[in-house]
Design a protein around this motif. Structure first.
Motif, mmCIF file in Angstrom:
data_model
loop_
_atom_site.group_PDB
_atom_site.id
_atom_site.type_symbol
_atom_site.label_atom_id
_atom_site.label_comp_id
_atom_site.label_asym_id
_atom_site.label_seq_id
_atom_site.Cartn_x
_atom_site.Cartn_y
_atom_site.Cartn_z
ATOM 1 N N ARG A 172 -9.453 9.168 2.518
ATOM 2 C CA ARG A 172 -9.398 10.379 3.346
ATOM 3 C C ARG A 172 -8.115 10.410 4.169
ATOM 4 O O ARG A 172 -7.602 9.376 4.564
ATOM 5 C CB ARG A 172 -10.647 10.538 4.195
ATOM 6 N N THR A 173 -7.621 11.619 4.405
ATOM 7 C CA THR A 173 -6.373 11.779 5.143
ATOM 8 C C THR A 173 -6.559 11.687 6.650
ATOM 9 O O THR A 173 -5.611 11.423 7.366
ATOM 10 C CB THR A 173 -5.700 13.130 4.819
ATOM 11 N N PHE A 174 -7.778 11.903 7.132
ATOM 12 C CA PHE A 174 -8.044 11.804 8.576
ATOM 13 C C PHE A 174 -9.488 11.379 8.783
ATOM 14 O O PHE A 174 -10.302 11.447 7.872
ATOM 15 C CB PHE A 174 -7.729 13.116 9.307
ATOM 16 N N GLU A 175 -9.789 10.915 9.984
ATOM 17 C CA GLU A 175 -11.092 10.325 10.271
ATOM 18 C C GLU A 175 -12.209 11.332 10.544
ATOM 19 O O GLU A 175 -13.377 10.993 10.455
ATOM 20 C CB GLU A 175 -10.981 9.372 11.470
ATOM 21 N N GLU A 176 -11.888 12.549 10.900
ATOM 22 C CA GLU A 176 -12.920 13.528 11.249
ATOM 23 C C GLU A 176 -13.919 13.703 10.106
ATOM 24 O O GLU A 176 -13.538 13.865 8.953
ATOM 25 C CB GLU A 176 -12.267 14.874 11.574
ATOM 26 N N ARG B 156 0.857 -1.193 0.000
ATOM 27 C CA ARG B 156 0.000 0.000 0.000
ATOM 28 C C ARG B 156 0.887 1.235 0.000
ATOM 29 O O ARG B 156 1.741 1.388 0.879
ATOM 30 C CB ARG B 156 -0.894 0.026 1.233
ATOM 31 N N VAL B 157 0.688 2.122 -0.949
ATOM 32 C CA VAL B 157 1.423 3.384 -1.010
ATOM 33 C C VAL B 157 0.411 4.513 -0.960
ATOM 34 O O VAL B 157 -0.518 4.560 -1.766
ATOM 35 C CB VAL B 157 2.275 3.492 -2.288
ATOM 36 N N LEU B 158 0.595 5.397 0.008
ATOM 37 C CA LEU B 158 -0.265 6.573 0.143
ATOM 38 C C LEU B 158 0.528 7.776 -0.350
ATOM 39 O O LEU B 158 1.519 8.170 0.257
ATOM 40 C CB LEU B 158 -0.664 6.763 1.606
ATOM 41 N N VAL B 159 0.098 8.341 -1.472
ATOM 42 C CA VAL B 159 0.783 9.492 -2.055
ATOM 43 C C VAL B 159 0.107 10.750 -1.522
ATOM 44 O O VAL B 159 -1.082 10.982 -1.753
ATOM 45 C CB VAL B 159 0.740 9.449 -3.597
ATOM 46 N N ARG B 160 0.883 11.550 -0.777
ATOM 47 C CA ARG B 160 0.362 12.809 -0.223
ATOM 48 C C ARG B 160 0.356 13.848 -1.323
ATOM 49 O O ARG B 160 1.336 14.534 -1.563
ATOM 50 C CB ARG B 160 1.259 13.286 0.915
ATOM 51 N N ASP B 161 -0.756 13.966 -1.984
ATOM 52 C CA ASP B 161 -0.810 14.907 -3.104
ATOM 53 C C ASP B 161 -1.634 16.150 -2.793
ATOM 54 O O ASP B 161 -1.823 17.005 -3.635
ATOM 55 C CB ASP B 161 -1.323 14.212 -4.363
ATOM 56 N N ILE B 162 -2.154 16.229 -1.567
ATOM 57 C CA ILE B 162 -2.858 17.408 -1.070
ATOM 58 C C ILE B 162 -3.990 17.834 -2.004
ATOM 59 O O ILE B 162 -4.125 18.976 -2.377
ATOM 60 C CB ILE B 162 -1.882 18.571 -0.800
ATOM 61 N N ASN B 163 -4.806 16.881 -2.405
ATOM 62 C CA ASN B 163 -5.967 17.186 -3.228
ATOM 63 C C ASN B 163 -7.240 17.057 -2.412
ATOM 64 O O ASN B 163 -7.291 16.327 -1.434
ATOM 65 C CB ASN B 163 -6.049 16.250 -4.437
ATOM 66 N N ILE B 164 -8.265 17.765 -2.841
ATOM 67 C CA ILE B 164 -9.598 17.682 -2.244
ATOM 68 C C ILE B 164 -10.463 16.952 -3.264
ATOM 69 O O ILE B 164 -10.634 17.413 -4.388
ATOM 70 C CB ILE B 164 -10.189 19.088 -1.985
#
Length: 135
Positions: A81-85, A29-37
């Motif tokens: 999603r980047t976080f659970e909130e 599993r690779v999570l690419v932090r691309d800062i997209n919405i």
């Protein structure tokens, strides 16, 4: 009879992995932090410096000495999603996750090489090998 025995040995060696070693199934599993919405679950690909993460990009899992353990092509990325909130909106900050099932022999460590870029260290996490890029 001898031919049949020889074919059986070749098949056993091919199924056994590198040098006849037993291989275990896992997920890379690779999570690419691309800062997209975006909406969760939509197809995605890496952006900016990570455009080499995309559907059908060649990858290989290597050991710490750089020996190839398995290879293949990446599937489409999926927005996670980047976080659970719960933000109570359809589009949220996401990572682009690439997940692929592989079988690899036991090693002290693993790295992922995508499209001949620099190796990315993979860390064990439950039943997966995981990387977050950039780390």
């Amino acid at each position: 009879m001898i031919l049949r025995y020889g074919v059986a040995l070749l098949l056993a060696a091919a199924v056994g992995g590198c040098g006849g070693e037993a291989a275990s199934a896992t997920t890379v599993r690779v999570l690419v932090r691309d800062i997209n919405i975006r909406e969760e679950g939509v197809d995605c690909a890496g952006t900016g410096a990570y455009t080499f993460f995309h559907n059908r990009a060649p990858f290989k899992v290597v050991d710490l000495d750089g020996r190839t353990l398995t290879d293949g092509k990446l599937p489409p990325g999926k927005a996670v999603r980047t976080f659970e909130e719960d933000l109570e909106v359809d589009r949220v900050p996401t990572y682009c996750e690439f997940a692929v099932s592989v079988s690899v022999p036991s090693r002290a460590g693993y790295q992922l090489v995508v499209d001949d870029e620099s190796p990315i260290p993979l860390r064990p996490d439950a039943d997966s090998l995981v990387a977050v890029v950039p780390s």
